[in-house]
Scaffold this motif. Structure first.
Motif, PDB file in Angstrom:
ATOM      1  N   PHE A 138       0.783  -1.248  -0.122  1.00  0.00           N
ATOM      2  CA  PHE A 138      -0.147  -0.068  -0.110  1.00  0.00           C
ATOM      3  C   PHE A 138       0.822   1.288  -0.041  1.00  0.00           C
ATOM      4  N   PRO A 139       1.776   1.345   0.825  1.00  0.00           N
ATOM      5  CA  PRO A 139       2.585   2.582   0.729  1.00  0.00           C
ATOM      6  C   PRO A 139       3.488   2.860  -0.748  1.00  0.00           C
ATOM      7  N   TYR A 187       2.103   1.811  -3.457  1.00  0.00           N
ATOM      8  CA  TYR A 187       1.069   2.477  -4.288  1.00  0.00           C
ATOM      9  C   TYR A 187       0.562   3.850  -3.998  1.00  0.00           C
ATOM     10  N   LEU A 188       0.688   4.211  -2.962  1.00  0.00           N
ATOM     11  CA  LEU A 188       0.584   5.794  -2.735  1.00  0.00           C
ATOM     12  C   LEU A 188       1.634   6.436  -3.343  1.00  0.00           C
ATOM     13  N   VAL A 216       0.900   6.259  -7.206  1.00  0.00           N
ATOM     14  CA  VAL A 216      -0.089   7.307  -7.746  1.00  0.00           C
ATOM     15  C   VAL A 216      -0.125   8.853  -7.651  1.00  0.00           C
ATOM     16  N   ASN A 217       0.589   9.194  -6.383  1.00  0.00           N
ATOM     17  CA  ASN A 217       0.726  10.583  -6.103  1.00  0.00           C
ATOM     18  C   ASN A 217       1.893  11.114  -7.038  1.00  0.00           C
ATOM     19  N   MET A 223      -2.136  13.208  -0.210  1.00  0.00           N
ATOM     20  CA  MET A 223      -1.449  11.944  -0.286  1.00  0.00           C
ATOM     21  C   MET A 223      -2.635  10.906  -0.539  1.00  0.00           C
ATOM     22  N   GLY A 224      -3.818  10.948  -0.934  1.00  0.00           N
ATOM     23  CA  GLY A 224      -4.761   9.970  -1.074  1.00  0.00           C
ATOM     24  C   GLY A 224      -4.453   9.104  -2.092  1.00  0.00           C
ATOM     25  N   ALA A 225      -5.314   7.989  -1.890  1.00  0.00           N
ATOM     26  CA  ALA A 225      -5.190   6.674  -2.613  1.00  0.00           C
ATOM     27  C   ALA A 225      -5.889   6.857  -3.939  1.00  0.00           C
ATOM     28  N   ASP A 226      -6.788   7.890  -4.258  1.00  0.00           N
ATOM     29  CA  ASP A 226      -7.429   7.872  -5.400  1.00  0.00           C
ATOM     30  C   ASP A 226      -6.358   8.028  -6.623  1.00  0.00           C
ATOM     31  N   LEU A 227      -6.829   7.528  -7.796  1.00  0.00           N
ATOM     32  CA  LEU A 227      -6.203   7.540  -8.887  1.00  0.00           C
ATOM     33  C   LEU A 227      -6.085   9.141  -9.565  1.00  0.00           C
ATOM     34  N   SER A 258       7.013  12.297  -4.176  1.00  0.00           N
ATOM     35  CA  SER A 258       6.665  10.917  -4.561  1.00  0.00           C
ATOM     36  C   SER A 258       7.515  10.500  -5.821  1.00  0.00           C
TER      37      SER A 258
END
Length: 273
Positions: free
Chosen positions: A24-25, A27-28, A31-32, A43-47, A241
């Motif tokens: 998960f980190p 992935y963050l 995407v960011n 720093m959201g998880a949305d695409l 990022s």
């Protein structure tokens, strides 16, 4: 012994959950790194709504990542070659003639795995040898710290190589160096690759040694470059990022290319040693 379906289910579930937590980190960060500054501020998880690949160019330029990348590659590669080769030679000598003195030397060397580094004494030595803030100094320092674990790893593997090979090579006229480099070293490929990968990854990710012993920014590896970049652009999470992602990609590539050697190298010498 067969594993019951219930245990297998819970085991697989635990493995999947652990993998997701670990991934998960990453992935963050991915995407960011592709978002705009405003989108990445939380720093959201949305695409991302659009792919902003220019973040990588901006981070590389502002963070001087090209120079830092080659510095990290030099430190990790050179120290790994030196440290692994020295450890292999030491492990061979200590493993083949297990006298009380050599047994003591073996345990004395591998104490370096557990004992903490005395930075006061180390700094004094670095100053006396004029190795502070030099590329040679940091390479030697990394190589020296790699030796204890590498000796421990290679020592057990050498114990699984028949001594008859040594005797046959000596009868054929090999001297000690020819015996080691011509006969023994090629047989150590699995454990050498394992030690090299682990040493490379450890050196690439290290932060303390460059922080203490590299004052010039032209000598900084990527870990210090990222740290400095974050201090300057901590409000631009898209650039931070991207900077972090470019730092971890080489590590992932090296690990993926050598992962099949790691398990075999760690277990091949576990029976004898």
């Amino acid at each position: 012994m067969r594993t019951s379906p219930t245990k297998a289910f819970f085991g697989h579930s635990a493995a999947v959950i652990t993998s997701l937590v670990m991934a998960f980190p990453v992935y963050l960060i991915v995407v960011n790194s592709l978002k705009t500054k405003a989108q990445a501020s939380s720093m959201g998880a949305d695409l991302p709504t659009s792919l902003n690949f220019e973040n990588f160019l901006a981070a590389a330029d502002k963070g001087k990542l090209v120079t830092s990348f080659f510095n990290s590659m030099l430190y990790a590669s050179a120290s790994t070659v030196i440290g692994t080769l020295v450890a292999a030679m030491a492990a061979f000598v200590l493993s083949r003639a297990r006298t009380p003195l050599r047994r003591f030397l073996y345990f004395f060397i591998i104490l370096g795995i557990a004992l903490p580094i005395n930075f006061f004494t180390l700094t004094t030595i670095m100053q006396a040898t004029h190795l502070i803030n030099t590329k040679l100094g940091i390479i030697v320092l990394y190589a020296a710290t790699q030796v204890p674990f590498s000796v421990f790893l290679i020592y057990g593997f050498i114990g699984s190589i028949p001594r008859e090979l040594d005797e046959a090579a000596i009868i054929d006229g090999c001297n000690p160096l020819q015996l080691f480099f011509g006969v023994i070293l090629p047989l150590l490929k699995p454990v050498l690759v394992t030690a090299a990968i682990l040493n490379f990854l450890g050196t690439w990710n290290d932060f303390l040694f460059p922080l203490y012993y590299l004052n010039s920014s032209s000598n900084w590896p990527m870990t210090l470059a990222v740290y400095n970049f974050f201090g300057q652009y901590q409000q631009s999470w898209n650039l931070v990022s991207a900077d972090i992602l470019m730092t971890i990609v080489p590590v992932l590539v090296v690990y993926l290319l050598g992962q099949r050697f790691i398990l075999s190298g760690l277990t091949s010498g576990s029976v004898k040693g």
